[in-house]
Design an enzyme around this catalytic site. Structure first.
Site, PDB file in Angstrom:
ATOM      1  CG  ASP A  81      -2.262  -0.560   1.010  1.00 56.93           C
ATOM      2  OD1 ASP A  81      -2.690  -0.655  -0.157  1.00 56.93           O
ATOM      3  OD2 ASP A  81      -2.919  -0.941   2.001  1.00 56.93           O
ATOM      4  CD  GLU A 101     -12.230  -2.052   2.175  1.00 51.33           C
ATOM      5  OE1 GLU A 101     -12.356  -2.162   3.413  1.00 51.33           O
ATOM      6  OE2 GLU A 101     -11.188  -1.617   1.633  1.00 51.33           O
TER       7      GLU A 101
END
Length: 264
Positions: free
Chosen positions: A84, A181
């Site tokens: 990330d 998500e």
């Protein structure tokens, strides 16, 4: 075992083979996951909450991600490893390049960043400079203060259309993977079918090409609120290795996530 590549993931999407992925933050768990068949790992900024004990991902630094990426790479040298880009480490394309270089040098094969069409220039800049990119749309935890909490995204026709447009824009800019998500199943299916790149879901139903879980959720050791999409595989098996094997089997068989883990 040969290294897992994005080409392999594309082949899996084309053939309808679903794949399971997990977050990892250290050498030992990375080796465990790789040994049991997890071929794609993510060093997520979720470590801010699961490892460091913060209330959000925002305090995580680039150095934090690089440190954990190096440890995970040593434990799983053949895995496709995503890392990330943490909060405000990619505010400009130039900053994204500098941040990504640090993570790639630490061992990442690909960087992941959160956001929609506004990131197209950044994604294009990175891919032109040999940095593979995974997009992340829907519930993007770094935007928790904008969203006013961790809320389902893509509900309603307008919101769903906007998510699809974001996904297509990020793909067109050169992204090679997409994380989706906390969106309704119907929206996830629409986006997965529209994209040619593999889509990895978390809280997006079993219609995506792959699934990802935070490892603490898969082992039932999450503190505080337990997400609707989480499943404790360790409770069902009583053994960490068996839990990972069951997770993989249920994802590949389309059994996980079930309706009880999904948003309609």
């Amino acid at each position: 075992m040969k290294p897992t590549t994005i080409t392999q993931l594309r082949q899996w999407k084309a053939s309808g083979h679903k794949f399971a992925t997990l977050t990892a933050y250290d050498f030992s768990f990375a080796r465990l996951f790789a040994d049991e068949g997890i071929q794609v790992l993510l060093v997520g900024d979720s470590l801010g909450m699961t490892v460091q004990g913060h209330e959000s991902t925002l305090p995580v630094t680039l150095d934090d991600i690089a440190y954990h990426t190096a440890a995970v790479r040593r434990g799983a040298p053949q895995s496709l490893l995503l890392a990330d880009l943490p909060f405000m480490s990619y505010a400009t394309p130039e900053q994204a390049c500098i941040s990504s270089a640090q993570l790639m040098r630490a061992g990442a094969n690909m960087v992941k960043l959160e956001g929609g069409a506004w990131l197209a220039e950044t994604v294009r800049t990175l891919t032109e400079r040999a940095v593979p990119v995974c997009g992340h749309i829907g519930l993007t935890p770094q935007s928790v203060n904008i969203f006013g909490g961790y809320k389902i995204q893509g509900r309603g026709d307008e919101a769903a259309d906007r998510l699809l447009a974001d996904a297509l824009a990020i793909e067109a800019a050169g992204a090679q993977l997409m994380v989706l998500e906390c969106v309704p199943v119907a929206v996830a299916q629409r986006i997965t079918q529209a994209l040619t790149i593999p889509v990895i879901g978390i809280g997006a139903g079993n219609v995506t090409d792959g699934q990802i879980l935070v490892m603490h959720d898969a082992f039932g050791i999450t503190g505080g609120h337990i997400p609707k999409f989480a499943k404790n595989f360790l409770a069902e098996t009583g053994d960490a290795r068996a839990a990972i094997r069951q997770y993989i089997a249920e994802v590949e068989g389309g059994l996980y996530p079930g309706a009880e883990h999904s948003f309609q």
